[in-house]
Design a protein around this motif. Structure first.
Motif, PDB file in Angstrom:
ATOM      1  N   ILE A 181       2.550   5.854  -8.095  1.00  0.00           N
ATOM      2  CA  ILE A 181       1.609   7.226  -8.547  1.00  0.00           C
ATOM      3  C   ILE A 181       1.685   8.369  -7.561  1.00  0.00           C
ATOM      4  CG2 ILE A 181      -0.412   5.355  -8.948  1.00  0.00           C
ATOM      5  CD1 ILE A 181      -2.227   6.257  -6.566  1.00  0.00           C
ATOM      6  N   GLY A 182       1.991   8.631  -6.787  1.00  0.00           N
ATOM      7  CA  GLY A 182       2.415   9.863  -6.371  1.00  0.00           C
ATOM      8  C   GLY A 182       1.653  10.596  -5.417  1.00  0.00           C
ATOM      9  N   TYR A 183       0.885   9.832  -4.734  1.00  0.00           N
ATOM     10  CA  TYR A 183       0.108  10.014  -3.605  1.00  0.00           C
ATOM     11  C   TYR A 183       0.759  10.028  -2.365  1.00  0.00           C
ATOM     12  CZ  TYR A 183      -4.566  11.642  -2.045  1.00  0.00           C
ATOM     13  OH  TYR A 183      -5.670  11.935  -1.260  1.00  0.00           O
ATOM     14  N   GLY A 184       2.635   9.857  -1.433  1.00  0.00           N
ATOM     15  CA  GLY A 184       2.320   9.160  -0.535  1.00  0.00           C
ATOM     16  C   GLY A 184       3.815  10.209  -0.095  1.00  0.00           C
ATOM     17  N   GLY A 185       3.005  11.616   0.262  1.00  0.00           N
ATOM     18  CA  GLY A 185       3.932  12.738   0.058  1.00  0.00           C
ATOM     19  C   GLY A 185       4.324  12.599   1.555  1.00  0.00           C
TER      20      GLY A 185
ATOM     21  N   GLY B  58       3.454  12.077   5.439  1.00  0.00           N
ATOM     22  CA  GLY B  58       1.876  10.532   6.189  1.00  0.00           C
ATOM     23  C   GLY B  58       1.380  11.169   6.760  1.00  0.00           C
ATOM     24  N   GLY B  59      -0.299  10.263   7.043  1.00  0.00           N
ATOM     25  CA  GLY B  59      -1.240  10.994   7.972  1.00  0.00           C
ATOM     26  C   GLY B  59      -1.673   9.779   9.154  1.00  0.00           C
ATOM     27  N   PRO B  60      -2.275  10.523   9.743  1.00  0.00           N
ATOM     28  CA  PRO B  60      -2.305   9.213  10.645  1.00  0.00           C
ATOM     29  C   PRO B  60      -2.876   8.457  10.563  1.00  0.00           C
ATOM     30  CG  PRO B  60      -4.111  11.329  10.736  1.00  0.00           C
ATOM     31  CD  PRO B  60      -2.951  11.719   9.376  1.00  0.00           C
ATOM     32  N   ALA B  61      -2.786   6.761  10.796  1.00  0.00           N
ATOM     33  CA  ALA B  61      -3.049   5.631  10.285  1.00  0.00           C
ATOM     34  C   ALA B  61      -4.412   5.719  11.039  1.00  0.00           C
ATOM     35  CB  ALA B  61      -2.027   4.846  10.483  1.00  0.00           C
ATOM     36  N   ILE B  62      -4.705   4.270  10.330  1.00  0.00           N
ATOM     37  CA  ILE B  62      -6.263   4.485  11.097  1.00  0.00           C
ATOM     38  C   ILE B  62      -6.123   2.409  12.788  1.00  0.00           C
ATOM     39  CG2 ILE B  62      -7.801   2.700  11.327  1.00  0.00           C
ATOM     40  CD1 ILE B  62      -8.812   4.489   8.614  1.00  0.00           C
ATOM     41  N   GLU B  63      -5.050   2.110  11.841  1.00  0.00           N
ATOM     42  CA  GLU B  63      -4.275   0.535  13.286  1.00  0.00           C
ATOM     43  C   GLU B  63      -2.961   0.813  13.823  1.00  0.00           C
ATOM     44  OE1 GLU B  63      -4.292  -4.441  12.694  1.00  0.00           O
ATOM     45  OE2 GLU B  63      -4.050  -2.941  11.531  1.00  0.00           O
TER      46      GLU B  63
ATOM     47  N   ALA C 228       0.855   7.024   4.619  1.00  0.00           N
ATOM     48  CA  ALA C 228      -0.079   8.471   3.733  1.00  0.00           C
ATOM     49  C   ALA C 228      -0.912   7.419   3.405  1.00  0.00           C
ATOM     50  CB  ALA C 228       0.627   7.226   2.474  1.00  0.00           C
ATOM     51  N   ALA C 229      -1.886   8.210   3.143  1.00  0.00           N
ATOM     52  CA  ALA C 229      -3.705   8.222   2.959  1.00  0.00           C
ATOM     53  C   ALA C 229      -3.761   6.617   2.596  1.00  0.00           C
ATOM     54  CB  ALA C 229      -4.185   9.397   2.562  1.00  0.00           C
ATOM     55  N   LEU C 230      -3.651   6.824   0.853  1.00  0.00           N
ATOM     56  CA  LEU C 230      -4.143   5.509   0.237  1.00  0.00           C
ATOM     57  C   LEU C 230      -3.566   4.097   1.090  1.00  0.00           C
ATOM     58  CD1 LEU C 230      -5.001   5.467  -2.381  1.00  0.00           C
ATOM     59  CD2 LEU C 230      -2.810   5.529  -3.412  1.00  0.00           C
ATOM     60  N   ALA C 231      -2.526   4.294   1.540  1.00  0.00           N
ATOM     61  CA  ALA C 231      -1.761   3.211   1.844  1.00  0.00           C
ATOM     62  C   ALA C 231      -3.120   2.455   3.744  1.00  0.00           C
ATOM     63  CB  ALA C 231      -0.756   2.995   2.486  1.00  0.00           C
TER      64      ALA C 231
ATOM     65  N   GLY D 201       0.402  -1.144  -0.299  1.00  0.00           N
ATOM     66  CA  GLY D 201       0.456  -0.304   0.088  1.00  0.00           C
ATOM     67  C   GLY D 201       0.774   1.218  -0.177  1.00  0.00           C
ATOM     68  N   ALA D 202       1.933   1.277   1.164  1.00  0.00           N
ATOM     69  CA  ALA D 202       3.124   2.537   0.927  1.00  0.00           C
ATOM     70  C   ALA D 202       3.279   2.664  -0.627  1.00  0.00           C
ATOM     71  CB  ALA D 202       4.442   1.932   1.996  1.00  0.00           C
ATOM     72  N   GLY D 203       4.033   1.166  -0.734  1.00  0.00           N
ATOM     73  CA  GLY D 203       4.603   1.505  -2.772  1.00  0.00           C
ATOM     74  C   GLY D 203       3.582   1.819  -3.030  1.00  0.00           C
ATOM     75  N   ILE D 204       2.695   1.775  -3.351  1.00  0.00           N
ATOM     76  CA  ILE D 204       0.916   2.177  -4.288  1.00  0.00           C
ATOM     77  C   ILE D 204       1.412   3.458  -4.258  1.00  0.00           C
ATOM     78  CG2 ILE D 204      -0.944   2.012  -5.526  1.00  0.00           C
ATOM     79  CD1 ILE D 204      -0.972  -0.816  -4.503  1.00  0.00           C
TER      80      ILE D 204
END
Length: 252
Positions: A107-111, A113-118, A124-127, A100-103
């Motif tokens: 795609i340029g969306y891993g600038g 990092g935000g708060p993770a859920i778990e 990253a939000a997408l991860a 997920g972090a790699g994806i």
């Protein structure tokens, strides 16, 4: 005196079962999250232990020995066996979290990092979206039932009176890591191909027009294309991830 000995053996048998169940729940995804209060995790492990003790009585109680030289190694062995089962499922989820972090990066969306859920670490939000969606899918597919079934079956493979086998466990961990990361690599391969093609195209354009700041101009289009690909790929990605859970982790 006899009643006291029986009561003591009963408590020790329940404690041995709790060691294996509690160690597994301490590491398995979902129940080991810091978002879940410690009391809930403890009471869940106690409840499952009490529920399983009736089915596992014949496999635990006859081997209970009150001598410390025998009972202490049994506790260590039970903790290691339960921790191994929980670690198998944890490694599977960590492989997807890695992808997920790699994806997000591809795609340029891993600038930022935000708060993770778990997890407590920034993500990253997408991860975070991928990992949390996969965790919800696993619970919807009753993966926690599969974990409990694996705990019951583990008494046939690793009995209470046999000490933990480090060599066999290392082989299982190595095979699980290899298969899990190969699986998530296949799931993330469309994004790898997308990143290679789009960056190659941007590089050609930059060579043709070096005076244009192509990075700042192309980034919104790269992110938009990646999110469109993610929109169409996420159902298949999660479905294949859920299908591969049991045979990759708990089938051992």
């Amino acid at each position: 005196m006899g009643l006291t000995a029986v009561t003591q053996s009963f408590v020790l048998a329940a404690f041995l079962a709790f060691c294996r169940v509690g160690a597994c729940f301490m590491l398995m995804p979902g129940l080991s999250s810091i978002r879940l209060p410690l009391q809930i995790r403890l009471f869940t492990a106690v409840a499952v232990t009490v529920g399983l003790l009736a089915f596992l009585w014949d496999k635990i109680y006859p081997f209970v020995d009150t001598r410390p030289s025998i009972f202490v190694p049994m506790i260590v062995s039970e903790l290691l066996v339960g921790g191994l089962i929980g670690a198998m499922t944890r490694l599977y989820m960590e492989a997807l979290r890695f992808m997920g972090a790699g994806i997000a990066m591809l795609i340029g969306y891993g600038g930022a990092g935000g708060p993770a859920i778990e997890e407590p670490e920034p993500q990253a939000a997408l991860a975070a979206l991928i990992s949390f969606s996969a965790l919800l899918l696993l619970f919807a597919l009753n993966f926690h039932h599969e974990v409990i079934r694996a705990l019951i079956s583990s008494y046939n493979v690793a009995p209470v009176n046999v000490f933990f086998s480090a060599q066999a466990s290392l082989v299982d961990v190595t095979d699980t890591i290899s298969e899990a990361f190969l699986l998530v690599l296949r799931l993330g391969s469309p994004f790898v191909a997308y990143a290679i093609l789009v960056n190659l195209a941007i590089g050609f354009v930059n060579k043709l027009t070096p005076q244009i700041p192509i990075y700042f101009i192309s980034l919104p289009f790269v992110i938009a294309g990646g999110l469109i690909l993610f929109y169409f790929a996420i159902p298949t990605l999660l479905s294949l991830f859920g299908d591969g859970f049991v045979e990759t982790t708990l089938a051992r």
